[in-house]
Design a protein around this motif. Structure first.
Motif, PDB file in Angstrom:
ATOM      1  N   LEU A 135       9.701 -58.243   9.057  1.00 11.03           N
ATOM      2  CA  LEU A 135       9.288 -56.920   8.584  1.00 11.03           C
ATOM      3  C   LEU A 135      10.360 -56.261   7.714  1.00 11.03           C
ATOM      4  CD1 LEU A 135       7.713 -55.452  11.859  1.00 11.03           C
ATOM      5  CD2 LEU A 135       6.572 -56.707  10.013  1.00 11.03           C
ATOM      6  N   LEU A 136      11.503 -56.896   7.586  1.00 13.68           N
ATOM      7  CA  LEU A 136      12.649 -56.275   6.942  1.00 13.68           C
ATOM      8  C   LEU A 136      12.823 -56.748   5.506  1.00 13.68           C
ATOM      9  CD1 LEU A 136      15.216 -56.736   9.882  1.00 13.68           C
ATOM     10  CD2 LEU A 136      13.648 -54.806   9.486  1.00 13.68           C
ATOM     11  N   HIS A 137      13.458 -55.894   4.713  1.00 14.68           N
ATOM     12  CA  HIS A 137      13.871 -56.247   3.361  1.00 14.68           C
ATOM     13  C   HIS A 137      15.397 -56.351   3.360  1.00 14.68           C
ATOM     14  CE1 HIS A 137       9.933 -55.589   1.352  1.00 14.68           C
ATOM     15  NE2 HIS A 137       9.751 -54.805   2.402  1.00 14.68           N
ATOM     16  N   TYR A 138      15.911 -57.426   2.784  1.00 11.76           N
ATOM     17  CA  TYR A 138      17.351 -57.688   2.817  1.00 11.76           C
ATOM     18  C   TYR A 138      18.059 -56.785   1.810  1.00 11.76           C
ATOM     19  CZ  TYR A 138      21.472 -60.603   3.673  1.00 11.76           C
ATOM     20  OH  TYR A 138      22.707 -61.071   4.061  1.00 11.76           O
ATOM     21  N   PRO A 139      19.137 -56.102   2.221  1.00 16.17           N
ATOM     22  CA  PRO A 139      19.741 -55.091   1.338  1.00 16.17           C
ATOM     23  C   PRO A 139      20.749 -55.626   0.342  1.00 16.17           C
ATOM     24  CG  PRO A 139      20.830 -55.047   3.459  1.00 16.17           C
ATOM     25  CD  PRO A 139      19.727 -56.073   3.574  1.00 16.17           C
ATOM     26  N   LEU A 140      21.073 -56.925   0.416  1.00 15.63           N
ATOM     27  CA  LEU A 140      22.086 -57.480  -0.469  1.00 15.63           C
ATOM     28  C   LEU A 140      21.482 -58.553  -1.365  1.00 15.63           C
ATOM     29  CD1 LEU A 140      24.943 -57.818   2.153  1.00 15.63           C
ATOM     30  CD2 LEU A 140      24.904 -56.214   0.232  1.00 15.63           C
ATOM     31  N   PRO A 141      22.040 -58.743  -2.555  1.00 19.71           N
ATOM     32  CA  PRO A 141      21.550 -59.821  -3.424  1.00 19.71           C
ATOM     33  C   PRO A 141      21.712 -61.178  -2.738  1.00 19.71           C
ATOM     34  CG  PRO A 141      23.000 -58.319  -4.632  1.00 19.71           C
ATOM     35  CD  PRO A 141      23.121 -57.960  -3.181  1.00 19.71           C
ATOM     36  N   GLY A 142      20.861 -62.109  -3.094  1.00 18.55           N
ATOM     37  CA  GLY A 142      20.978 -63.455  -2.547  1.00 18.55           C
ATOM     38  C   GLY A 142      20.210 -63.676  -1.262  1.00 18.55           C
ATOM     39  N   GLY A 143      19.364 -62.739  -0.885  1.00 17.28           N
ATOM     40  CA  GLY A 143      18.562 -62.917   0.319  1.00 17.28           C
ATOM     41  C   GLY A 143      17.497 -63.982   0.113  1.00 17.28           C
ATOM     42  N   PRO A 144      16.856 -64.413   1.196  1.00 20.62           N
ATOM     43  CA  PRO A 144      15.844 -65.460   1.095  1.00 20.62           C
ATOM     44  C   PRO A 144      14.687 -65.032   0.186  1.00 20.62           C
ATOM     45  CG  PRO A 144      16.447 -65.047   3.390  1.00 20.62           C
ATOM     46  CD  PRO A 144      17.064 -63.959   2.582  1.00 20.62           C
ATOM     47  N   GLU A 145      14.243 -65.951  -0.671  1.00 14.07           N
ATOM     48  CA  GLU A 145      13.104 -65.649  -1.527  1.00 14.07           C
ATOM     49  C   GLU A 145      11.840 -65.542  -0.683  1.00 14.07           C
ATOM     50  OE1 GLU A 145      12.651 -68.240  -4.813  1.00 14.07           O
ATOM     51  OE2 GLU A 145      14.727 -68.018  -5.514  1.00 14.07           O
ATOM     52  N   GLY A 146      11.042 -64.533  -0.988  1.00 14.45           N
ATOM     53  CA  GLY A 146       9.816 -64.349  -0.229  1.00 14.45           C
ATOM     54  C   GLY A 146      10.001 -63.597   1.069  1.00 14.45           C
ATOM     55  N   GLY A 147      11.204 -63.031   1.291  1.00 17.09           N
ATOM     56  CA  GLY A 147      11.444 -62.247   2.500  1.00 17.09           C
ATOM     57  C   GLY A 147      12.081 -63.062   3.608  1.00 17.09           C
ATOM     58  N   LEU A 148      12.481 -62.359   4.640  1.00 17.93           N
ATOM     59  CA  LEU A 148      13.136 -63.003   5.775  1.00 17.93           C
ATOM     60  C   LEU A 148      12.107 -63.686   6.672  1.00 17.93           C
ATOM     61  CD1 LEU A 148      15.555 -60.077   6.709  1.00 17.93           C
ATOM     62  CD2 LEU A 148      16.215 -62.224   5.631  1.00 17.93           C
ATOM     63  N   PRO A 149      12.435 -64.851   7.229  1.00 15.09           N
ATOM     64  CA  PRO A 149      11.534 -65.506   8.166  1.00 15.09           C
ATOM     65  C   PRO A 149      11.628 -64.848   9.535  1.00 15.09           C
ATOM     66  CG  PRO A 149      13.535 -66.800   7.929  1.00 15.09           C
ATOM     67  CD  PRO A 149      13.655 -65.638   6.965  1.00 15.09           C
ATOM     68  N   PRO A 150      10.653 -65.074  10.410  1.00 13.94           N
ATOM     69  CA  PRO A 150      10.758 -64.545  11.780  1.00 13.94           C
ATOM     70  C   PRO A 150      12.007 -65.082  12.478  1.00 13.94           C
ATOM     71  CG  PRO A 150       8.536 -65.335  11.332  1.00 13.94           C
ATOM     72  CD  PRO A 150       9.390 -65.777  10.174  1.00 13.94           C
ATOM     73  N   ALA A 151      12.457 -64.345  13.486  1.00 19.47           N
ATOM     74  CA  ALA A 151      13.643 -64.756  14.230  1.00 19.47           C
ATOM     75  C   ALA A 151      13.409 -66.099  14.908  1.00 19.47           C
ATOM     76  CB  ALA A 151      13.998 -63.701  15.276  1.00 19.47           C
ATOM     77  N   PRO A 152      14.427 -66.966  14.934  1.00 21.16           N
ATOM     78  CA  PRO A 152      14.306 -68.202  15.703  1.00 21.16           C
ATOM     79  C   PRO A 152      14.071 -67.884  17.178  1.00 21.16           C
ATOM     80  CG  PRO A 152      16.252 -68.244  14.277  1.00 21.16           C
ATOM     81  CD  PRO A 152      15.727 -66.846  14.260  1.00 21.16           C
ATOM     82  N   VAL A 153      13.443 -68.795  17.889  1.00 20.90           N
ATOM     83  CA  VAL A 153      13.207 -68.609  19.324  1.00 20.90           C
ATOM     84  C   VAL A 153      14.544 -68.352  20.025  1.00 20.90           C
ATOM     85  CG1 VAL A 153      12.393 -69.702  21.444  1.00 20.90           C
ATOM     86  CG2 VAL A 153      11.153 -70.063  19.296  1.00 20.90           C
ATOM     87  N   GLY A 154      14.596 -67.289  20.824  1.00 24.46           N
ATOM     88  CA  GLY A 154      15.812 -66.962  21.565  1.00 24.46           C
ATOM     89  C   GLY A 154      16.758 -66.015  20.865  1.00 24.46           C
ATOM     90  N   ASP A 155      16.520 -65.727  19.574  1.00 24.97           N
ATOM     91  CA  ASP A 155      17.383 -64.807  18.832  1.00 24.97           C
ATOM     92  C   ASP A 155      16.945 -63.377  19.143  1.00 24.97           C
ATOM     93  OD1 ASP A 155      18.772 -63.241  17.047  1.00 24.97           O
ATOM     94  OD2 ASP A 155      18.344 -64.480  15.300  1.00 24.97           O
ATOM     95  N   MET A 156      17.627 -62.739  20.074  1.00 24.57           N
ATOM     96  CA  MET A 156      17.225 -61.427  20.550  1.00 24.57           C
ATOM     97  C   MET A 156      17.419 -60.338  19.501  1.00 24.57           C
ATOM     98  SD  MET A 156      18.773 -61.740  24.388  1.00 24.57           S
ATOM     99  CE  MET A 156      18.513 -60.007  24.739  1.00 24.57           C
ATOM    100  N   THR A 157      18.287 -60.573  18.522  1.00 25.26           N
ATOM    101  CA  THR A 157      18.525 -59.567  17.487  1.00 25.26           C
ATOM    102  C   THR A 157      17.262 -59.265  16.702  1.00 25.26           C
ATOM    103  OG1 THR A 157      20.796 -60.377  17.285  1.00 25.26           O
ATOM    104  CG2 THR A 157      19.985 -58.970  15.523  1.00 25.26           C
ATOM    105  N   GLY A 158      16.413 -60.271  16.528  1.00 29.96           N
ATOM    106  CA  GLY A 158      15.214 -60.092  15.735  1.00 29.96           C
ATOM    107  C   GLY A 158      13.955 -59.876  16.542  1.00 29.96           C
ATOM    108  N   MET A 159      14.085 -59.415  17.787  1.00 27.26           N
ATOM    109  CA  MET A 159      12.931 -59.181  18.661  1.00 27.26           C
ATOM    110  C   MET A 159      12.746 -57.695  18.930  1.00 27.26           C
ATOM    111  SD  MET A 159      13.487 -61.885  21.750  1.00 27.26           S
ATOM    112  CE  MET A 159      13.857 -63.616  21.494  1.00 27.26           C
TER     113      MET A 159
END
Length: 413
Positions: free
Chosen positions: A83-107
């Motif tokens: 759901l996020l937009h990356y604030p710095l140049p060089g972010g993933p094309e097409g937006g950020l992918p969902p958090a990997p399983v177990g990555d609590m930062t993105g939950m």
């Protein structure tokens, strides 16, 4: 209580100020500890300001302490990466992918709550304090090795990296022979100069190893956190993800705080002397260094619904970048914020975040820093940089700010 959106709230403008064209990232020349100077001006003008993101999204930048803290605590803001937009140049094309399983930062809750409840009991203040003796042993071993080898040494490799690496790997039951590999993989994943291919290779390698480790712990549990979690309802995939998340969080951030904290102390001789002469200042020193350095510069969240804050209307779907380094230098919260003062009562800083995503391992990090820093300055009271301060290589392009190397030396006895 959260403010409900107002029907007559302003639309998406922030006063008469035009949106920022980019996130300020350039630090003042010759001052490796100061945030970008523009952040202080923005915080004074308007602590919540419109900002254009590299992908064209027009979202927000929060710089004020109270504003950032309020967003951290508000469940109407999501941490889900997709759901996020990356604030710095060089972010993933097409937006950020969902958090990997177990990555609590993105939950978000309730998924985040499920993982947090399982892990919170493993990182209590009491349990982390019980590890103090082991941290002291590891610290003493590395100080002895430094004394035997003699200076100059790179403090990052000789001292700052090994302590948290050994502790988090012992907690998870990772064999010592594999720990250097984990440090290298973690650095690759957090360094913005790494290519997508390099990051993916590091993530894949770590995941494969941890999956094998999880299976081994299920078959023959040992006295470690990962074995404890095999009795929970977490699947093998979830356990593998949690292990990768904890290793990444436990290795890189604390190592940078120890190294960059030492650099800050050496650059402020009066504060170095204060801790050297009074090791009981360790608790206050750790909190002040966390505030002053704020090595994790920013956190990103996205509004799940319209939210009115600071007289502005953040619309559903808009991303807010929170500058913790600006918030931790807010003079309305911390008087004389640009000075390093180990006697300051810096509690309430946002160096570990705030709210449900506040750093899970903060108590372990505190134990490691409270032991390592005073032990270092008392063992080597004449510690000093072995190169000019402006030649210390900084991790300017890393998600976690700090130093690549810190060459130091001292008077031999």
């Amino acid at each position: 209580m959260h403010n409900e959106p107002s029907t007559n709230a302003p639309e998406t403008t922030a006063g008469d100020l035009a949106p920022l064209s980019e996130l300020p990232i350039n630090r003042p020349s010759g001052c490796p500890f100061a945030p970008p100077a523009e952040l202080a001006q923005l915080r004074e003008e308007q602590p919540l300001r419109r900002m254009t993101y590299p992908d064209g999204h027009v979202g927000w930048l929060a710089t004020g302490y109270s504003t950032v803290r309020a967003i951290f605590a508000d469940p109407r803001f999501s941490s889900r990466y997709e759901l996020l937009h990356y604030p710095l140049p060089g972010g993933p094309e097409g937006g950020l992918p969902p958090a990997p399983v177990g990555d609590m930062t993105g939950m978000d809750a309730p998924e985040h709550t499920r993982f947090r409840k399982l892990l919170a009991g493993k990182f209590t203040v009491r349990r982390m304090r019980a590890l103090t003796d082991r941290v002291e042993e590891i610290t003493a071993e590395h100080l002895d090795a430094m004394a035997r080898d003699g200076g100059p040494v790179d403090l990052v490799k000789a001292f700052a990296q090994p302590i948290p690496a050994l502790m988090i790997c012992e907690l998870l039951g990772v064999p010592s022979s594999d720990r250097e590999t984990f440090q290298r993989q973690t650095h690759t994943m957090t360094d913005r100069r790494s290519t997508d291919e390099e990051r993916m290779a590091a993530m894949t390698g770590m995941g494969e190893y941890l999956h094998a480790l999880v299976l081994a712990k299920r078959a023959e549990p040992t006295d470690d956190l990962l074995s404890d979690l095999t009795t929970s309802d977490l699947t093998d995939e979830e356990l593998t993800g949690v292990g990768a998340f904890l290793l990444g969080a436990g290795l890189d951030t604390t190592a940078n705080m120890i190294a960059h904290g030492t650099f800050a102390l050496l650059s402020n001789p009066d504060q170095f002397a204060a801790l050297r002469d009074d090791p009981d200042l360790a608790d206050k020193a750790v909190e002040e260094l966390m505030r002053y350095l704020t090595i994790a510069h920013t956190t990103i969240k996205s509004a799940l619904e319209d939210v009115e804050l600071d007289g502005q209307l953040i619309k559903a779907g808009e991303t807010v970048t929170m500058s913790m380094e600006a918030a931790n230098r807010d003079p309305q919260r911390f008087p004389d914020p640009d000075s390093l003062d180990l006697h300051r009562k810096a509690t309430g800083h946002l160096g570990f975040g705030h709210g449900i995503h506040q750093c899970l391992g903060q108590q372990l990090a505190r134990v490691e820093m409270r032991v390592a820093l005073p032990a270092l300055v008392t063992r080597f009271p004449s510690l000093r940089l072995a190169i000019p301060a402006d030649e210390v290589p900084l991790r300017t392009f890393s998600n976690i700010y700090g130093v690549h190397q810190l060459p130091v030396t001292w008077d031999k006895e």
